[in-house]
Design a protein around this motif. Structure first.
Motif, PDB file in Angstrom:
ATOM      1  N   TYR A   1       0.854  -1.188   0.000  1.00 57.22           N
ATOM      2  CA  TYR A   1       0.000   0.000   0.000  1.00 57.22           C
ATOM      3  C   TYR A   1       0.884   1.229   0.000  1.00 57.22           C
ATOM      4  O   TYR A   1       1.805   1.354   0.792  1.00 57.22           O
TER       5      TYR A   1
ATOM      6  N   VAL B   1       1.140   5.458  -0.064  1.00 56.53           N
ATOM      7  CA  VAL B   1       0.522   6.780   0.058  1.00 56.53           C
ATOM      8  C   VAL B   1       1.346   7.736  -0.777  1.00 56.53           C
ATOM      9  O   VAL B   1       2.505   8.005  -0.472  1.00 56.53           O
ATOM     10  N   ARG B   2       0.746   8.187  -1.850  1.00 53.67           N
ATOM     11  CA  ARG B   2       1.444   9.098  -2.751  1.00 53.67           C
ATOM     12  C   ARG B   2       0.494  10.233  -3.041  1.00 53.67           C
ATOM     13  O   ARG B   2      -0.701  10.026  -3.206  1.00 53.67           O
ATOM     14  N   GLN B   3       1.026  11.447  -3.107  1.00 51.21           N
ATOM     15  CA  GLN B   3       0.121  12.573  -3.238  1.00 51.21           C
ATOM     16  C   GLN B   3      -0.470  12.693  -4.632  1.00 51.21           C
ATOM     17  O   GLN B   3      -1.644  12.934  -4.798  1.00 51.21           O
ATOM     18  N   LYS B   4       0.371  12.560  -5.650  1.00 44.33           N
ATOM     19  CA  LYS B   4      -0.101  12.821  -7.010  1.00 44.33           C
ATOM     20  C   LYS B   4      -0.309  11.532  -7.801  1.00 44.33           C
ATOM     21  O   LYS B   4       0.311  10.514  -7.531  1.00 44.33           O
TER      22      LYS B   4
ATOM     23  N   TRP C   1       6.873  10.910  -5.790  1.00 46.83           N
ATOM     24  CA  TRP C   1       7.437   9.862  -4.937  1.00 46.83           C
ATOM     25  C   TRP C   1       6.459   9.555  -3.815  1.00 46.83           C
ATOM     26  O   TRP C   1       5.753  10.439  -3.357  1.00 46.83           O
TER      27      TRP C   1
ATOM     28  N   LEU D   1       4.986   9.028  -0.130  1.00 40.13           N
ATOM     29  CA  LEU D   1       5.287   9.633   1.169  1.00 40.13           C
ATOM     30  C   LEU D   1       5.545   8.545   2.196  1.00 40.13           C
ATOM     31  O   LEU D   1       6.311   8.728   3.141  1.00 40.13           O
TER      32      LEU D   1
ATOM     33  N   TYR E   1       3.626  14.004  10.415  1.00 41.35           N
ATOM     34  CA  TYR E   1       2.509  13.478   9.625  1.00 41.35           C
ATOM     35  C   TYR E   1       2.855  12.144   8.979  1.00 41.35           C
ATOM     36  O   TYR E   1       1.982  11.320   8.721  1.00 41.35           O
TER      37      TYR E   1
ATOM     38  N   THR F   1       1.737   9.031  10.902  1.00 40.08           N
ATOM     39  CA  THR F   1       0.343   8.646  10.614  1.00 40.08           C
ATOM     40  C   THR F   1       0.267   7.887   9.296  1.00 40.08           C
ATOM     41  O   THR F   1      -0.406   6.855   9.201  1.00 40.08           O
ATOM     42  N   LEU F   2       0.963   8.397   8.276  1.00 41.25           N
ATOM     43  CA  LEU F   2       0.905   7.748   6.961  1.00 41.25           C
ATOM     44  C   LEU F   2       1.453   6.331   7.023  1.00 41.25           C
ATOM     45  O   LEU F   2       0.902   5.411   6.421  1.00 41.25           O
TER      46      LEU F   2
ATOM     47  N   ARG G   1       1.539   4.351   9.642  1.00 37.36           N
ATOM     48  CA  ARG G   1       0.578   3.535  10.403  1.00 37.36           C
ATOM     49  C   ARG G   1      -0.587   3.125   9.498  1.00 37.36           C
ATOM     50  O   ARG G   1      -0.987   1.959   9.456  1.00 37.36           O
ATOM     51  N   VAL G   2      -1.113   4.082   8.756  1.00 36.29           N
ATOM     52  CA  VAL G   2      -2.256   3.806   7.885  1.00 36.29           C
ATOM     53  C   VAL G   2      -1.849   2.876   6.738  1.00 36.29           C
ATOM     54  O   VAL G   2      -2.604   1.978   6.357  1.00 36.29           O
TER      55      VAL G   2
ATOM     56  N   LYS H   1      -1.820  -0.673   8.053  1.00 34.09           N
ATOM     57  CA  LYS H   1      -3.197  -1.144   8.236  1.00 34.09           C
ATOM     58  C   LYS H   1      -3.828  -1.499   6.892  1.00 34.09           C
ATOM     59  O   LYS H   1      -4.394  -2.583   6.721  1.00 34.09           O
ATOM     60  N   ARG H   2      -3.683  -0.610   5.935  1.00 33.48           N
ATOM     61  CA  ARG H   2      -4.353  -0.830   4.643  1.00 33.48           C
ATOM     62  C   ARG H   2      -3.695  -1.955   3.845  1.00 33.48           C
ATOM     63  O   ARG H   2      -4.383  -2.677   3.130  1.00 33.48           O
TER      64      ARG H   2
END
Lengths: 714, 325
Positions: B225, B227-230, B235, B237, B304, B307-308, B310-311, B314-315
């Motif tokens: 999983y 987490v990427r902004q765009k 790249w 996060l 921040y 949090t990313l 951790r999420v 989980k995901r």
């Protein structure tokens, strides 16, 4: 004295070319790559320039030695810009430049220039006003009405912190030119928003008569306010050319230079309080704002924005000087910041008062200069965004993905600039329209051709257009959304003037007076008896021995004659989804309702708005100049961590051009800037609505959103 | 770019003979998506560039009894689309597919992904791998929003590898070849957090070429999983890659590896322990995510990312649980 001809626009119902969605005339050339931008130019014997840039946030040059660079094979000229003793105030400031036979050699040579610096203290981050100290300069307090009393009597008061960062100009085509200086003659191919005036700005610096500077530009890869003046690089390029014996020099900024010195949109931060009644009526405004546009400080947004007749206000502003590159006009200077600060505060006030922000923007429209217009547009934007169905008060959203809607408003003058068109009708029927203007990608070529064709009763393909040369009749600078009003009025006048002469030539053959004629559908015909007519070509054959009619049309800014005016208005609604676990914001839909008076080409107008929204969403979600306190440098002078939106990041765009008779009667009004103004405002408000909390700082990154959700903001 | 000698070997044997025992002498060129910009910025100034694109033995993906063998020249696009990889190493397939730039997916290679240099802006602007100034790293008090939240220095950059976390979680082995012969290292030992400015962030020696990856055969559920902004070039996060061996509905054993949060992919034994012996539910996945970041030590601007991370854990667990084993 002859009567002034009737230049007025034909009535909406009679228009055949104006108001129609013709495709952009240069679309194919651009899409296929046949259109050559200045940055594409390659000429015989052309040299390539490269810059030595200051690596420090603040420093003094103590020594500079170019001897090794001069010895590099292929180097033809070296120019020192900042000699020993020069104090430089930002990372990226130009120190020296080199011209060589290839770009690679030029880049190698700049590494051989040995510069010693005395590094000095820097101050690069203005977000915390408390840290600015002597770098801040306060403007005097401005008070209207009795804000003290209004705040005391208020039924609801909002109190928020808001900030919008410095963003950089990131034109697809960087800043630069090709320039050749031989003796007292200069030939230049710039990338500019002002073909006509470019030479006049450069001339005194080179001590060459402006008359001796020839300027030519076919296409520009974006300007957005950052390409009016020739820039320091034109002068440096000219000096390198002269030093290299008059060879043409291509001097273009690389991305690092582009991001550090080519200009930026200033930041704006503010603590803003709004007072009002429980029914959403605003009674008072108080703002303490600060901003920086670089070392020169600057950047005071006009507050409160659009709702500028709030009766009780108290305003304070501090301009902060930082060690960073200078600002340049950025698609509606100061207005984006003002819209963001104002609309954010109004949204927060609505939440405090327990009102729907759509109602609050509507209820207070009396404070705007055009209440009816904004109310109409708010209603239209609400309809297109399905506001009633989709909007819910803050804190009534649940789940991980939370949807929110937010409003941003815009206003812009956009009066037509002064300029001159020349229209020539030849005896073979061919027509050429000329002006020393430029097409920034906005469609200027297309709309000038439309106006000429409409005026002469011809088809689009029958008018040849020549622009982009400073030997042509003067064009204006394409800034302030003034181009469309200017060029359309001047073209209309040139067309009517030329047609008057053609009528004089053709009237005898039809046995009528010239003023009894009209030009429609490729014919010159008698207004009262259409059967009496001759073809365009037959009429042109009557042109006298000169073989051509050549007439100019001058647009005068102080005498619009109903052809143009100012005052565009727009309302936008962002519809976003926020993942509250990751802080990721996705745009579902962005609705824009925009007026700009008489619309010459609805497709191009819509395209302008779409472009503004794409650009604006990029700024709302991603763009930010990141300055490093440790080194005084910009850390993201690239397109890797200076993030720009890609097409999948944009979401759906819905544009409604507010084309109504009431707007049409106002004449042509500029459109480039207004739709770019309220996007950060709308997106920020939509995020606040979605997550039930204000995210104070743009852009809406996971960092900023999670910091707000997790209480990491002061 | 500094001038260099360009070598075009046809075999691994020939290629390793062109390398040097010292870093900085020679660089290996495959997709070039990183090396070219490093050279343009003078961060790498090799005297020789060894192009390995003509070495046929470095291509292809094969499934054998020993597992899945992935050649170093396999592009990210090939990897993302390979059916065998999708079927038995979904986490790896996902990681390759998630790379948003079509250019990098089509030009970038598996070997290049593992050997690329950090994207840290201090490193890229010439402050060195550890961004040291006067004996102190610039990062903790500097612009560190994209930097490490694990590891407490001296390296604060984040490993840029997209595939690293998945390979470690899958227990993959990486084959490195020098003139002296081949050796195999566990993916987990391939990435290192450099202790000083002159070391590298990978275990590859300067005279070696990364030739292939071997993913051992196993019946596992796996997911990555990110987490990427765009959606456009960007790249991640934070990422998490998990590999689970199931006993019925219960996790018999787990590997949880985080990406883009430390100088190397961050193997979280705490998260693995938290989920082992449990069925995967929203609650147990959340608990594993919390365990994964319990020891995080964020810098001034990057809380921040905790949090990313951790999420992401989980995901990734919830995603893996959805798969058929």
């Amino acid at each position: 004295m002859a009567n002034t001809p009737d230049y007025s626009w034909p009535p909406m119902a009679d228009r055949k070319i104006i108001g129609k969605s013709f495709k952009r005339l240069d679309g194919q050339a651009k899409a296929s790559g046949r259109a050559k931008y200045t940055s594409d130019l390659k000429m015989k014997d052309m040299l390539y320039a490269a810059y030595v840039l200051c690596p420090h946030g603040h420093a003094r040059v103590t020594s500079i030695d170019t001897s090794a660079a001069e010895k590099v094979k292929g180097v033809q000229a070296v120019h020192v810009i900042a000699p020993a003793g020069t104090e430089v105030q930002w990372h990226g400031k130009e120190i020296a430049a080199v011209a060589a036979t290839t770009e690679e050699i030029a880049r190698e040579a700049i590494r051989m220039v040995k510069v010693d610096y005395e590094v000095m203290p820097h101050f690069v981050n203005e977000q915390d006003l408390g840290k600015a100290g002597s770098r801040g300069k306060a403007a005097g307090e401005k008070v209207t009405g009795d804000p003290e009393k209004a705040f005391q009597e208020a039924e609801a008061v909002s109190d928020g912190v808001y900030g919008i960062p410095v963003i950089t100009h990131s034109c697809l085509e960087p800043h630069g030119c090709v320039i050749q200086w031989q003796g007292d003659q200069v030939m230049a191919w710039p990338s500019t928003q002002f073909v006509t005036g470019w030479a006049n700005t450069l001339a005194p610096n080179l001590k060459v008569p402006a008359a001796n500077i020839k300027v030519k530009m076919d296409y520009i890869g974006g300007g957005f306010g950052s390409k009016f003046s020739p820039g320091a690089w034109a002068e440096v390029g000219a000096i390198l050319s002269q030093k290299a014996g008059g060879r043409p020099v291509k001097i273009y900024l690389d991305r690092v230079a582009e991001q550090t010195i080519a200009g930026n949109r200033p930041s704006a931060f503010g603590k803003i309080k709004i007072a009002g009644k429980k029914d959403g009526t605003i009674t008072a405004w108080q703002s303490d704002t600060w901003a920086s546009g670089g070392f020169a400080g600057g950047g005071q947004p006009p507050l409160p924005y659009v709702y500028n007749n709030i009766p009780n206000t108290r305003l304070n502003h501090t301009s902060i000087s930082v060690n960073a590159g200078p600002s340049q006009a950025w698609r509606a200077p100061n207005n984006q910041q003002a819209s963001f600060l104002t609309c954010s505060a109004i949204e927060d006030f609505a939440a405090k008062a327990g009102c729907d922000p759509m109602d609050v923007f509507n209820k207070n429209a009396g404070y705007t200069p055009r209440a009816e217009q904004y109310q109409y547009q708010l209603a239209k934007a609400a309809e297109l965004s399905e506001w009633k169905k989709l909007w819910k008060p803050r804190d009534q959203r649940t789940g991980t993905m939370r949807r929110g809607l937010g409003i941003g408003v815009n206003a812009w003058a956009g009066n037509g600039h002064g300029c001159t068109a020349r229209l020539t009708i030849n005896s073979d029927g061919s027509v050429v329209l000329e002006m020393g203007t430029q097409d920034l990608g906005t469609g200027t070529r297309t709309i000038m051709t439309q106006v000429a064709a409409e005026t002469l009763g011809l088809q689009m393909g029958q008018v040849k257009l020549v622009i982009g040369d400073n030997s042509l009749p003067p064009g204006g600078s394409s800034g302030g959304s003034t181009t469309v009003g200017g060029v359309s009025a001047a073209t209309r006048k040139a067309g009517v003037n030329a047609l008057g002469k053609l009528y004089e030539a053709a009237a005898p053959a039809l046995g009528v007076q010239p003023e009894e004629l009209e030009a429609v559908d490729g014919q010159i015909r008698v207004k009262s008896n259409h059967a009496k007519n001759m073809t365009w070509v037959a009429a042109c054959k009557k042109i006298g021995p000169a073989g051509k009619i050549s007439e100019t049309g001058v647009n005068e800014t102080r005498n619009p004659m109903g052809l143009f005016s100012g005052g565009a208005a727009g309302v936008q609604v962002a519809d976003v989804s926020v993942d509250i676990e990751t802080g990721l914001v996705k745009i579902n839909r962005f609705v824009a309702v925009q007026d700009c008076g008489l619309v010459i080409n609805p497709k191009l107008a819509e395209s302008q708005v779409i472009g503004a929204i794409i650009m604006g969403i990029s700024t709302a979600l991603y763009e930010e100049r990141i300055m490093d306190n440790a080194t005084g440098r910009m850390m993201n002078p690239d397109l890797e961590f200076y993030k720009l939106a890609g097409i999948k990041d944009i979401g759906d765009i819905v544009v409604h051009m507010d084309i109504r008779e009431v707007n049409d009667k106002r004449g042509v009004i500029g459109l480039g800037e207004p739709p770019a103004i309220g996007i950060c405002a709308a997106v920020g408000n939509a995020v606040a609505n979605a997550i039930g909390k204000r995210v104070p700082y743009m852009p809406m990154t996971p960092m900023h959103v999670l910091n707000a959700l997790e209480g990491r903001n002061a | 770019m500094q001038s260099f000698e360009y070598a075009n070997p046809a075999t691994v044997q020939e290629a390793v003979g062109l390398l040097s025992a010292k870093w900085g002498e020679a660089d290996v060129l495959a997709g070039g998506t990183d090396l070219i910009s490093l050279m343009k910025d003078h961060l790498h100034t090799p005297k020789r560039v060894v192009n390995i694109k003509n070495i046929k033995e470095l291509e292809g993906i094969q499934k054998t009894a020993a597992g899945i063998r992935i050649g170093a020249l396999v592009t990210m696009d090939e990897l993302a689309k390979n059916a065998d990889v999708k079927a038995s190493a979904k986490s790896l397939s996902d990681a390759a597919a998630a790379i948003p730039s079509p250019q990098i997916r089509h030009m970038g290679t598996v070997g290049g992904d593992l050997c690329q240099r950090p994207r840290c802006w201090y490193y890229r602007q010439g402050f060195g791998l550890l961004a040291m100034k006067d004996g102190k790293s610039l990062v903790p008090d500097g612009a560190n929003q994209y930097h490490a939240i694990f590891g407490s220095g001296p390296a604060y950059f984040v490993s840029a590898s997209s595939l690293g976390p998945a390979l470690i979680a899958l227990g993959a082995k990486i084959k490195l070849v020098s003139a002296k012969g081949p050796r195999e290292v566990a993916a987990a030992s391939f990435f290192v957090s450099p202790a000083n400015e002159t070391s590298r962030e990978i275990a590859l020696h300067p005279d070696e070429i990364l030739t292939e990856i071997l993913i051992p055969p196993a019946t596992v559920k796996s997911a990555t999983y990110e987490v990427r902004q765009k959606e456009a070039l960007d790249w991640p996060l934070a990422t998490a890659s998990v590999t689970l061996t199931m006993r019925g509905n219960t996790v018999a054993s787990a590997k949880v590896v985080l990406g883009h949060v430390a100088a190397k992919p961050w193997d979280s034994a705490e998260a693995a322990k938290a989920i082992t012996g449990k069925a995967i539910t929203a609650d147990t996945a959340e608990a594993a995510g919390k365990a994964a970041v319990a020891s995080a030590s964020p810098l001034s601007q990057n809380a921040y990312k905790v949090t990313l991370a951790r999420v992401a854990v989980k995901r990734a667990l919830l995603e893996a649980a959805k798969q058929k084993a």
